[in-house]
Design an enzyme around this catalytic site. Structure first.
Site, PDB file in Angstrom:
ATOM      1  N   ARG A  36      -9.208  -6.692  -3.242  1.00 50.32           N
ATOM      2  CA  ARG A  36      -8.051  -6.039  -2.639  1.00 50.32           C
ATOM      3  C   ARG A  36      -8.502  -5.232  -1.434  1.00 50.32           C
ATOM      4  O   ARG A  36      -9.563  -4.603  -1.461  1.00 50.32           O
ATOM      5  CB  ARG A  36      -7.360  -5.109  -3.642  1.00 50.32           C
ATOM      6  N   SER A  52     -12.438  -3.427  -4.294  1.00 49.61           N
ATOM      7  CA  SER A  52     -11.495  -2.900  -3.309  1.00 49.61           C
ATOM      8  C   SER A  52     -12.250  -2.436  -2.078  1.00 49.61           C
ATOM      9  O   SER A  52     -13.297  -1.782  -2.195  1.00 49.61           O
ATOM     10  CB  SER A  52     -10.690  -1.734  -3.896  1.00 49.61           C
ATOM     11  N   HIS A  65       0.853  -1.196   0.000  1.00 51.44           N
ATOM     12  CA  HIS A  65       0.000   0.000   0.000  1.00 51.44           C
ATOM     13  C   HIS A  65       0.884   1.240   0.000  1.00 51.44           C
ATOM     14  O   HIS A  65       1.877   1.312   0.730  1.00 51.44           O
ATOM     15  CB  HIS A  65      -0.900  -0.012   1.243  1.00 51.44           C
ATOM     16  N   ASN A  66       0.505   2.224  -0.828  1.00 55.53           N
ATOM     17  CA  ASN A  66       1.286   3.460  -0.936  1.00 55.53           C
ATOM     18  C   ASN A  66       2.781   3.150  -1.026  1.00 55.53           C
ATOM     19  O   ASN A  66       3.593   3.622  -0.225  1.00 55.53           O
ATOM     20  CB  ASN A  66       1.002   4.387   0.250  1.00 55.53           C
ATOM     21  N   LYS A  99      -4.157  -2.063 -12.881  1.00 57.40           N
ATOM     22  CA  LYS A  99      -5.416  -2.149 -12.142  1.00 57.40           C
ATOM     23  C   LYS A  99      -5.987  -0.742 -11.994  1.00 57.40           C
ATOM     24  O   LYS A  99      -5.292   0.193 -11.592  1.00 57.40           O
ATOM     25  CB  LYS A  99      -5.189  -2.752 -10.756  1.00 57.40           C
ATOM     26  N   GLU A 110      -4.201   4.510  -8.433  1.00 51.65           N
ATOM     27  CA  GLU A 110      -5.172   5.385  -7.783  1.00 51.65           C
ATOM     28  C   GLU A 110      -5.126   6.687  -8.585  1.00 51.65           C
ATOM     29  O   GLU A 110      -4.263   7.541  -8.378  1.00 51.65           O
ATOM     30  CB  GLU A 110      -4.814   5.615  -6.317  1.00 51.65           C
ATOM     31  N   HIS A 121       1.063  11.459  -2.391  1.00 50.70           N
ATOM     32  CA  HIS A 121      -0.125  11.265  -1.557  1.00 50.70           C
ATOM     33  C   HIS A 121      -0.838  12.611  -1.489  1.00 50.70           C
ATOM     34  O   HIS A 121      -0.402  13.511  -0.779  1.00 50.70           O
ATOM     35  CB  HIS A 121       0.273  10.795  -0.163  1.00 50.70           C
ATOM     36  N   GLU A 177       1.471   0.046  -5.595  1.00 46.28           N
ATOM     37  CA  GLU A 177       0.497   1.119  -5.795  1.00 46.28           C
ATOM     38  C   GLU A 177       1.148   2.376  -6.361  1.00 46.28           C
ATOM     39  O   GLU A 177       2.262   2.744  -5.982  1.00 46.28           O
ATOM     40  CB  GLU A 177      -0.197   1.448  -4.469  1.00 46.28           C
ATOM     41  N   ASP A 237      -0.129   6.310  -6.855  1.00 45.32           N
ATOM     42  CA  ASP A 237      -1.109   7.381  -6.694  1.00 45.32           C
ATOM     43  C   ASP A 237      -0.752   8.484  -7.686  1.00 45.32           C
ATOM     44  O   ASP A 237       0.250   9.179  -7.509  1.00 45.32           O
ATOM     45  CB  ASP A 237      -1.079   7.936  -5.266  1.00 45.32           C
ATOM     46  N   ILE A 254      14.683 -11.669  29.249  1.00 46.11           N
ATOM     47  CA  ILE A 254      14.433 -12.082  27.867  1.00 46.11           C
ATOM     48  C   ILE A 254      13.021 -12.646  27.783  1.00 46.11           C
ATOM     49  O   ILE A 254      12.632 -13.492  28.593  1.00 46.11           O
ATOM     50  CB  ILE A 254      15.449 -13.143  27.412  1.00 46.11           C
TER      51      ILE A 254
END
Length: 765
Positions: free
Chosen positions: A447, A420, A160-161, A289, A239, A205, A190, A192, A550
């Site tokens: 998606r 989507s 994403h992005n 897409k 996008e 963006h 992606e 944009d 730990i």
């Protein structure tokens, strides 16, 4: 340290003594092994070694004993553990441990002579850590799955992005981010796209302070690295916010740079097929897409309409003065479609936040056609033609909207149409229409992407969406955290090609009883009884830091029944901690009903002392995730990775893994009472979250106000934040509490303005 050095000098072989005070190679190896504590008498690994080294317990194994270990303990087939193969492995991994053999023989020549033909404990551990005893099936490091199934039958590694580094509002766009994603195996990335002031489309963006990139530069980077890791198709998720003119420029860039790599012929429609092509058929192809162009639509976008109305009024009032002053704003059609100032206006920080959240929630998957209302019909036809050029390149992944989403409408659409959803809508549709979602994802792409409120680039849990067959679960790959660890672990199998074949039960949902909420064995699926017992750690050390404790976590993630967590914390400052006394207490046992969807996650957190402040802090030391179907049984070394997925050299966990296949009857008896592990750190409050915890029937939605229902489904309303209130609610659920633990985890956050509103939670059990 001096004692170990003296010991290493003492037991170096005689041909090494001329080095004086220096350590020869075999002496250095002995020194390293002493530091690791592998020769300690209470070492649990040494106990396992001695269980098979019966003739000479302290000196080593014979060929027959090593062969017995491989077959009985490691699950090797006899044909793979022939005497010649065992002798070869013993020679390979014992070659550098001659000084260790002298040490174990306590300097006695006769015993050292016997140990020369045996497999020493140091050589044994070298074998356990080696690729010949890899914790995962080596065949799964190559492409081993059937790649001739329709594209919709595969999970696809998605980002994403992709262009973004860091924060969603103030981060930086770089081509390096695309390179990293592609080299990590992402097959869906992606872009944009927004109008550039110079007539060239930009990647950014929108409505934020994020820097931008040239689309042409990004396309060249993708073309260079697209198939370096995998030959299977890559999907570019567009996008699109560009005007029709720059959409035409986008089409020109894709066609010129990608050339024959671009998938621009629709074989589904050409040959009237009812299935998408396979990854094998589309090797080295780039798929676009995006939304289909609505040819009959002449409605301009909201931003374009506002801009044109404002410019029209302004032009009428000041036409003459503009001509006299030679205004920089030309009186042409370009003034209508060129609006870079619209997607980067002068907004306050709060306006940026509200607008970005709203855009991310509603504009994903939309195509801003940007039609012109200009009276010049010839120019209008030209713009439509340019948009059509881009539309022709979108063939297999055409985003379509169905509101409300339902199977009856979806099944009427072409297999080339896809859907989507943001994370909350995806969860809502998946859990309310589980069977319908499984049918949809069997024939078409779905998606999902993070909610707009995730401005810090955090991620949502991909597990419940994978359980419903959703192929493209897009995550912020730049953010290293648990959900990204799971994504990396899942897609390392099948050669890291970015495509994972779904289980048969998900590829034929109408013919099976598969359900993500299944509590009983699934027809056609062989359950597995899994048992993992960590034994010791290796090189748990952070340079220049003092360790106080730990924490070891071992988790299984899959369908609701298959989720489990085991956590144990020990107070230790040792580099190589041993925990033999916790062997029975620290053991993960679980019956897995859907092994093909199950992931096993190991996490090591170390608590260190602060340098400048009092107290301690916990830091992630290492992690690794594996598909259960790829894990091998026996004594294994779990290599750890850093937070960004890089290998942490020589750091790991020794563990004993037991994997037993069960019959349907055995699984039913062992899985009748289970303890699901519910995690909710990133799921927003509301019905969709409770559904993920298996409490679908427990929430009476009539108790929620209309505003609350809207907020639960789509996130907080930032424009009307004062109306978002949370009323106390009661949740009742009947469970069998025999030998059962009831856990309630709450982490409710509303992003309202600049305030964080906590929500109290009361429980009655």
């Amino acid at each position: 340290l001096q004692s170990h050095l003296d010991t290493a000098h003492q037991f170096q072989l005689r041909e090494s003594l001329h080095h004086g005070s220096s350590l020869h190679w075999d002496g250095f190896i002995l020194f390293f092994n002493l530091l690791c504590g592998i020769a300690q008498p209470d070492c649990p690994l040494f106990e396992i070694f001695q269980d098979y080294a019966r003739d000479y317990p302290s000196l080593g194994m014979t060929v027959e004993e090593f062969k017995k270990f491989l077959i009985e303990h490691q699950g090797w087939f006899p044909k793979d553990a022939l005497d010649s193969r065992c002798d070869q492995l013993m020679r390979r991994y014992d070659y550098h441990h001659r000084a260790f053999k002298m040490y174990m023989a306590k300097g006695k020549p006769m015993e050292f002579h016997i140990s020369v033909r045996l497999f020493s404990f140091a050589g044994f551990l070298s074998f356990v850590r080696s690729v010949d005893n890899c914790v995962i099936n080596r065949e799964h490091e190559d492409v081993y799955q059937d790649m001739d199934q329709p594209l919709s039958h595969y999970f696809i590694n998605s980002s994403h992005n992709t262009y973004l580094e860091g924060h969603q509002l103030t981060g930086r766009s770089t081509t390096d981010a695309y390179v990293r994603a592609l080299l990590q195996g992402c097959r869906c990335i992606e872009l944009d796209c927004w109008d550039g002031s110079d007539g060239e489309p930009r990647i950014t963006h929108g409505n934020t302070l994020v820097s931008d990139l040239s689309l042409e530069e990004v396309a060249k980077t993708i073309d260079e690295y697209a198939f370096n890791v995998s030959v299977y198709p890559i999907i570019l998720s567009l996008e699109n916010h560009c005007s029709p003119e720059q959409q035409g420029r986008m089409a020109e860039i894709f066609a010129n740079i990608f050339g024959e790599k671009l998938a621009d012929e629709n074989f589904v429609e050409m040959y009237d097929l009812d299935r998408l092509p396979s990854p094998h058929q589309l090797q080295r192809k780039i798929i676009l897409k995006g939304s289909e162009l609505n040819k009959s639509s002449k409605n301009p976008s909201h931003f374009t309409t506002i801009l044109k109305m404002s410019m029209s009024r302004h032009a009428k009032r000041n036409a003459k003065s503009k001509r006299k002053k030679n205004s920089e704003l030309p009186d042409t059609t370009e003034n209508v479609i060129e609006y870079p100032a619209v997607y980067q206006p002068q907004l306050t920080d709060q306006d940026h936040l509200s607008k970005a959240i709203k855009d991310d929630e509603h504009q994903e998957g939309r195509n801003n056609d940007g039609g012109s209302d200009d009276d010049d019909d010839d120019n209008d036809d030209k713009l439509e033609s340019l948009s059509e050029n881009l539309n022709k390149l979108i063939v297999y992944c055409r985003t379509k909207r169905i509101r409300p989403w339902n199977w009856n409408e979806q099944k009427k659409t072409s297999v080339c149409n896809m859907f989507s959803f943001d994370e909350s809508s995806a969860l809502k549709n998946s859990f309310s229409n589980s069977k319908e979602m499984l049918k949809c994802t069997e024939r078409q792409f779905v998606r999902t992407y993070p909610a707009g409120v995730r401005i810090d680039s955090s991620n949502y849990c991909p597990i419940p969406l994978w359980n419903h067959g959703i192929q493209m679960v897009a995550l912020n790959v730049q953010t290293p955290e648990e959900f990204m660890f799971l994504n990396q672990g899942k897609f390392r199998q099948n050669g890291g090609c970015g495509y994972i074949l779904k289980p048969e039960a998900m590829r034929n949902p109408s013919g099976t009883e598969y359900s993500p909420d299944a509590n009983e064995p699934i027809e056609g699926v062989t359950p597995i009884d899994l048992e993992i017992t960590p034994i010791s750690g290796q090189n748990f050390m952070i340079l220049n830091q003092k360790t106080t404790s730990i924490e070891i976590l071992c988790e299984t993630h899959g369908i609701t029944h298959d989720c489990e967590q085991k956590k144990f914390t020990i107070s230790s400052d040792e580099t190589n901690p041993l925990w033999p006394q916790f062997r029975n207490a620290f053991q993960l046992q679980k019956t897995i009903l859907m092994p093909e969807l199950c992931l096993v996650l190991f996490v090591v957190n170390i608590r260190i002392k602060r340098k400048l402040k009092a107290g301690t802090k916990q830091v992630l030391f290492g992690q690794n995730a594996f598909p259960l179907k790829s894990l091998k049984p026996g004594l294994q070394f779990i290599p750890l990775r850093t937070s960004v997925g890089a290998s942490a050299s020589h750091c790991g966990i020794f563990a004993k893994i037991t994997i037993n296949r069960l019959t349907q009857k055995q699984a039913s008896s062992s899985g009748s009472c289970y303890q699901p592990h519910f995690k909710s750190p990133t799921w927003k409050f509301g019905p969709s979250n409770l559904n993920t915890c298996g409490l679908t029937e427990s929430l009476d939605e009539t108790m929620l106000s209309k505003e609350e229902k809207r907020t639960n489904a789509y996130g907080p309303d930032l424009e009307n934040s004062s109306s978002v209130t949370q009323q106390p609610r009661k949740i009742e659920h009947q469970v069998d509490v025999t030998n059962c633990t009831v856990e309630i985890h709450a982490n409710f956050n509303d992003v309202i303005g600049n305030e964080m509103h906590g929500i109290s939670l009361s429980t009655e059990v």
